[in-house]
Design an enzyme around this catalytic site. Structure first.
Site, short mmCIF file in Angstrom:
data_model
loop_
_atom_site.label_atom_id
_atom_site.label_comp_id
_atom_site.label_asym_id
_atom_site.label_seq_id
_atom_site.Cartn_x
_atom_site.Cartn_y
_atom_site.Cartn_z
N ASP A 197 0.88 -1.18 0.00
CA ASP A 197 0.00 0.00 0.00
C ASP A 197 0.91 1.22 0.00
O ASP A 197 1.14 1.85 1.02
CB ASP A 197 -0.88 -0.04 1.26
CG ASP A 197 -1.81 1.16 1.36
OD1 ASP A 197 -1.92 1.92 0.38
OD2 ASP A 197 -2.43 1.34 2.43
N SER A 198 1.46 1.52 -1.17
CA SER A 198 2.52 2.52 -1.25
C SER A 198 1.99 3.88 -1.67
O SER A 198 0.86 4.01 -2.11
CB SER A 198 3.55 2.07 -2.28
OG SER A 198 2.93 2.01 -3.54
N THR A 199 2.87 4.90 -1.55
CA THR A 199 2.55 6.23 -2.07
C THR A 199 2.97 6.29 -3.53
O THR A 199 3.43 5.30 -4.10
CB THR A 199 3.29 7.31 -1.27
OG1 THR A 199 4.68 7.01 -1.29
CG2 THR A 199 2.81 7.37 0.16
#
Lengths: 392, 282
Positions: free
Chosen positions: B155-157
């Site tokens: 769940d990355s930026t």
């Protein structure tokens, strides 16, 4: 040669008081003057969006004052981005104008929220491939100007005939070129090169559309609007009149923008220095100030400017003199072969028109402290100063 | 009226009215803000890009959690990379069959801040006894991790900022190493219509390490520009081909309440628009 005026000592009171309060050397930034310059240029260039070139004077008070007036900002480095971030300036109203960038520079600008970038060559275009869906590009075109002390078309800018090649290359890489930019030269004596460049760009824009159907929508006419140092210059409305006349010939959909730096901030700052020593050498009396060409007067070397000076004396006699800076280097001379009344140690010398490319390029040579900048007449900071949003 | 304009794209963007600012941090070379918006509730944005909103986060978190967990069918151990807002953790915790969850967040302040200002995201999940929070760089964690997980959720930026290490070949290779046999890696992969390169790049990189690599989709209103893609990578070819009935049985057995996810959506979400298929075909 620097223009030198002699005022009576009672005129020095304000400066003496400022120095007593803040120390010497000092730079006094008058935000009222910034407002006046901004309004003058806005009036002289109706319909042109202004982006302050913050490299000229990257100071928080200047940013705040111009941001409150609705100015955008022309940035070139990650350091300048940090300054805008600290001042809560709107990223939507920034353009990144450095034609040569590292990958990190592009990422930093995108993370800040700036999505407009300037390119002038194929290598630079290729750096944007990873970001191609996010950015809009301006192609910088070179229009050399032999009549300016600082020709900004030598180091950067592509040839006119390269524009369409770059645009084609951009399209093949999936990049969007949205307009052209140029720099007609800094401190131009007249606007002939601006006019020439706008006329040429108009033709290029029309040609690009005719040949490829590619619509360009922005023309960035750079800066170069002059201020008075040693010679009197054209007033800004006369300077801009011919520019407005050629802007009218651009296709209607083109938004013209400009990147003024010097014109906005140069008249807004005054240097106050003290005589820290004097010596009679030959026929001249040497006065050593606590600020010099390694400090606030650095623009006399880097920017080819010679700032108007004021000294304060009630003595009528004049003698040959040299005004020098404080460092150990003999190049550190502000003005020589001048004739002024004798000064005493502790007397004040004032430099005018010292907002642009002065403290910005000053050094710590000899580990002398840089002159402190004190902002006066700053617009009242908004009550909710913690936050500035996209209100424009 | 105050507004917040997203600055993700030069030529297109979304704008929010700002009713109240709860938190703002412009230090550490980044700009983080959490504000109230009438339509989307609390909105969190980082560096000019919307990260999550209270109103539509369920779509994103449910799809990144329940699709791999239901497809796998017997998930005991889950690794979440990022996800500091706690939304993913909340969804994973809904699965009673899950015995252990490790969440790796690079910055403990993000977790604390989100607990305070976005409490409905984690909804108490951080207090679940099955949860182990590790403060570390996600790329570093998977490089050194000796444990094995049945599902890894990244769940990355945005890949422009510090999140870029979570889009590298090295990261995917190390995730493979951390997966138990037949495990699934799912990763946030951006809005394909706006950033088609992200799909093709991820596909190329993940295909090197996994027998089955593809994407599934869901439209999240504040990730503007069309459907968001989630990358799917596993060595178990069957997991992506399960029929609706099988998923429905598992979903019923799990007894989980959802607002977006359901067995029909699960199966349908693997259908990709032709422009994505064409891009993947090269």
């Amino acid at each position: 040669m620097n223009r030198i005026s002699v005022e009576t000592t009672d005129k020095a009171k304000f400066y003496q008081q400022m120095v007593r309060q803040h120390g010497s050397p000092l730079l006094i930034l008058d935000c009222d003057q910034l407002v006046k310059q901004y309004n003058a240029l806005t009036e002289a260039l109706p319909g042109v969006e202004l982006f302050y070139a913050i490299k000229a004077l990257p100071h928080p008070a200047a940013i705040q004052t111009l941001d409150a007036l609705g100015a955008g900002f022309d940035i070139a480095t990650s350091g300048e981005i940090e300054l805008l971030r600290e001042q809560h300036a709107s990223a939507r109203h920034t353009i990144h104008t450095h034609p040569i960038k590292r990958d990190k520079d592009i990422r930093d600008a995108l993370r800040f929220g700036c999505t407009t970038f300037v390119v002038d060559n194929v290598y630079e275009l290729e750096k944007f491939v990873d970001f191609r869906h996010r950015v809009g590009l301006l192609v910088r075109v070179s229009f050399p100007n032999p009549n300016t002390p600082i020709d900004l078309s030598r180091k950067f800018g592509c040839r006119e005939d390269e524009v369409s090649i770059l645009i084609q290359k951009a399209q093949s890489l999936g990049l969007h070129v949205k307009g052209l930019s140029f720099h007609a030269g800094s401190q131009s004596p007249d606007s002939r090169n601006h006019v020439h460049a706008i006329e040429r760009c108009t033709e290029i824009i029309n040609q690009v559309y005719q040949n490829s159907g590619k619509l360009l929508s922005i023309l960035d006419i750079g800066g170069g609007f002059p201020v008075e140092y040693t010679q009197s210059i054209m007033d800004i409305s006369s300077f801009c009149e011919p520019i407005n006349a050629v802007i009218k010939k651009l296709p209607d959909h083109i938004q013209v923008i400009a990147e003024p730096g010097r014109f906005l901030c140069a008249p807004a700052m005054t240097a106050v220095s003290k005589v820290m020593g004097k010596a009679k050498r030959g026929d001249a009396c040497w006065y050593y100030l606590d600020d010099g060409v390694y400090g606030s007067y650095s623009g006399q070397l880097f920017d080819h400017a010679l700032y108007p000076l004021t000294i304060f004396s009630d003595i009528k006699e004049i003698e040959q003199a040299v005004i020098a800076g404080p460092t150990c280097d003999s190049i550190d001379v502000i003005a020589e072969q001048i004739n002024i009344p004798p000064l005493a140690i502790g007397d004040i010398v004032v430099g005018h028109q010292m907002g642009a490319y002065t403290s910005a390029s000053s050094t710590h040579f000899n580990l002398f402290d840089k002159a402190k900048i004190v902002a006066i007449n700053q617009p009242a900071v908004m009550a909710e100063n913690v936050l500035r949003f996209e209100q424009k | 009226m105050k507004t917040y304009a997203e600055t993700l794209y030069d030529a297109y963007g979304q704008q929010f009215s700002v009713d109240k600012v709860y938190f703002e941090n412009k230090t550490d070379h980044q700009h983080l803000i959490i504000f109230e918006n009438a339509k989307f509730g609390r909105v969190m944005a980082l560096d000019g890009i919307i990260q999550t909103t209270e109103a539509d986060e369920f779509i994103y978190h449910e799809m990144l959690t329940h699709v791999p967990l239901m497809a796998h069918g017997n998930v005991k151990r889950v690794l979440i990379i990022g996800g500091g807002d706690g939304g993913m953790l909340r969804e994973v915790c809904k699965h009673a069959s899950v015995e252990h969850i490790t969440q790796v967040e690079i910055d403990d302040q993000v977790v604390e801040m989100c607990k305070e200002f976005l409490p409905r995201h984690s909804a108490g999940a951080y207090d679940d006894p099955r949860v182990n929070i590790v403060i570390d760089d996600g790329a570093n964690f998977v490089r050194e991790c000796e444990d094995r997980f049945d599902v890894i959720i990244s769940d990355s930026t945005d890949p422009i900022g510090p999140g870029d290490v979570l889009f590298t070949s090295d990261f995917y290779e190390n995730c493979k190493k951390c997966l138990a046999e037949g495990g699934v890696l799912v990763t946030q992969n951006g809005v394909a219509y706006m950033q088609l390169d992200e799909v093709t790049t991820t596909a190329k990189r993940q295909q090197r390490y996994f027998a089955d690599q593809s994407f599934y989709c869901a439209a999240v209103p504040t990730y503007i520009g069309g459907v968001m893609t989630f990358a799917w990578a596993t060595d178990n070819l069957a997991l992506r081909q399960l029929d609706k009935e099988t998923i429905a049985q598992r979903f019923a057995a799990a007894n989980i309440k959802t607002r977006y996810y359901n067995p029909a959506i699960h199966v349908a979400s693997f259908a990709l628009p032709q422009y994505i298929l064409d891009a993947l075909a090269g």
